[in-house]
Write a protein that holds these residues in place. Structure first.
Motif: not given
Length: 422
Positions: A19, A23, A142, A168, A170-174, A220, A403-404
């Motif tokens: 993920f 990014s 991001h 918000f 996305g998990d790809e930015h965790d 996906e 946000s989503p």
């Protein structure tokens, strides 16, 4: 306190690394053009190092001592390289680097709980049931150019229970979480011989093709394959060597301190050299409800060499101007010492230290009441700290994201702290 032992499972690694791979290539447009239009001749910083003091450090035993006053409880102070600015005793090495550091001594927050206070300090927003806000590191990943970085651009070393998140965005930015740099990053090599690993990849490709056929019009279909591709790219990347502090000289490692936190700070410098945008290094153990002076002294012995060596190392490598260094915790500690010799939670006036990236060092901004009664002088909100750091890296704090659920959220609702940036 013992450092957190963290192990990333293979599935978790593939998810996070894959993920995050999305990014790593995220572009940002017109940052320098916007600065030029605004007449700003300063080149924006490109990275952030967050020294996270988990538990809430006492400002009185670190960056805002009041020696000789009742609230000090006997804490002494040392002079620094910045005229008129003093630090608490035990931070003598950092005192020598104060020409590069600005202390904001009048930060006020509205959260006195560890989890909520951490959320506020890392995102600039109070917890909200309608949105999970991204941390400042996630925002930078991001919004800023990705370059050719093949490893995650958002990293948390020795993570606390609440590491930086993408929210918000996305998990790809965790943040990619890892432990003491003295150990290898887990799951970076196949556990089977090369030939068998190659056959597994061929089998996986067949599965991916079937997966994609059933999801040809859905995200996906591409996202899952990208996850795997970027995970494999990271596993074979030369940039992984940035995590390996053993490649540095024994003299430099000793300067940072023979501690997990010291090694984490050294790894942070190595990581930003290869293009990582934000590295968070955690020093736990600041929750000093009892024996405050004892534990603060122990913590300072870890923080002092690591923070000082980091600033010196960045400067010598000409990285300090392009890196914003932040040292903060979720809140401060009460002016009053409790019956067991501790200080309790205090969001009503505490300190944040900043350096590099256009920060005007050698100064202390704002101040707290020496008697611990009146509100801070020239109060600064947590959102103001965020707005200042975002500005330092060339971002407009007022830029709105969606946000989503369609909610418009600014990068920050704060304002740049007067006198902080050059």
């Amino acid at each position: 306190m013992e450092p957190l032992n963290f192990r990333l499972g293979r599935r978790d690694f593939l998810r996070v690394a894959g993920f995050a791979g999305l990014s790593w290539l995220t572009p940002a447009s017109h940052l320098l053009a916007r600065a030029a239009e605004a007449g700003d001749k300063r080149t924006p910083a490109r990275s952030i190092i967050m020294l996270w003091m988990a538990g809430g450090p006492s400002q009185l035993e670190t960056f805002d001592p009041h020696p000789g006053k009742d609230i000090a409880g006997g804490t002494r102070a040392v002079d620094t390289a910045a005229k008129g600015v003093r630090l608490a005793d035990g931070l003598g090495l950092l005192a020598e680097e104060m020409g590069s550091v600005a202390l904001v001594r009048s930060v006020v927050g509205k959260e006195g709980d560890h989890e909520r206070g951490t959320y506020l300090m890392k995102t600039g927003y109070r917890p909200d049931p309608t949105a999970v806000h991204p941390s400042i590191g996630a925002i930078c990943c991001h919004e800023l150019p990705g370059g050719d970085t093949e490893i995650p651009r958002h990293v948390s070393i020795l993570p606390s229970p609440w590491p930086a998140r993408g929210g918000f965005l996305g998990d790809e930015h965790d943040a990619f979480k890892t432990g003491d740099p003295i150990q290898k990053v887990h799951d970076m090599a196949a556990r089977v011989p090369d030939a068998r690993d190659a056959r597994r990849l061929q089998d996986l490709e067949a599965v991916e093709e079937e997966f994609a056929k059933r999801r040809r019009n859905r995200f996906e279909a591409a996202g899952h394959r990208t996850t795997m591709t970027n995970a494999r790219k990271m596993m074979s990347s030369e940039q992984l060597k940035a995590f390996d502090v053993a490649r540095e000289s024994a003299k430099l490692r000793a300067a940072y301190g023979d501690t997990p936190f010291g090694r984490g700070c050294l790894a942070a410098r190595r990581l930003i050299e290869v293009g990582v945008r934000c590295v968070e290094v955690t020093l736990s153990g600041w929750d000093t409800h009892a024996d405050n002076h004892k534990y603060c002294k122990e913590q300072a012995a870890v923080l002092d060499p690591a923070f000082a060596a980091l600033l010196r190392d960045l400067r010598e490598r000409k990285l300090l101007d392009s890196t914003v260094v932040i040292c903060a915790g979720e809140f401060g500690r009460t002016p009053k010492i409790n019956p067991v010799g501790g200080r309790d939670h205090w969001p009503n006036g505490f300190s944040v230290a900043l350096a590099g990236g256009g920060v005007r060092g050698g100064r202390a901004l704002g101040g707290t009441d020496p008697e611990g009664v009146k509100p801070p002088e020239s109060p600064v909100t947590v959102a103001d700290v965020h707005a200042s750091v975002l500005t330092a890296v060339g971002l407009d704090p007022k830029k709105a994201l969606t946000s989503p659920i369609g909610r418009t959220v600014q990068l920050s609702e704060g304002a740049v702290i007067p006198g902080l940036l050059g």
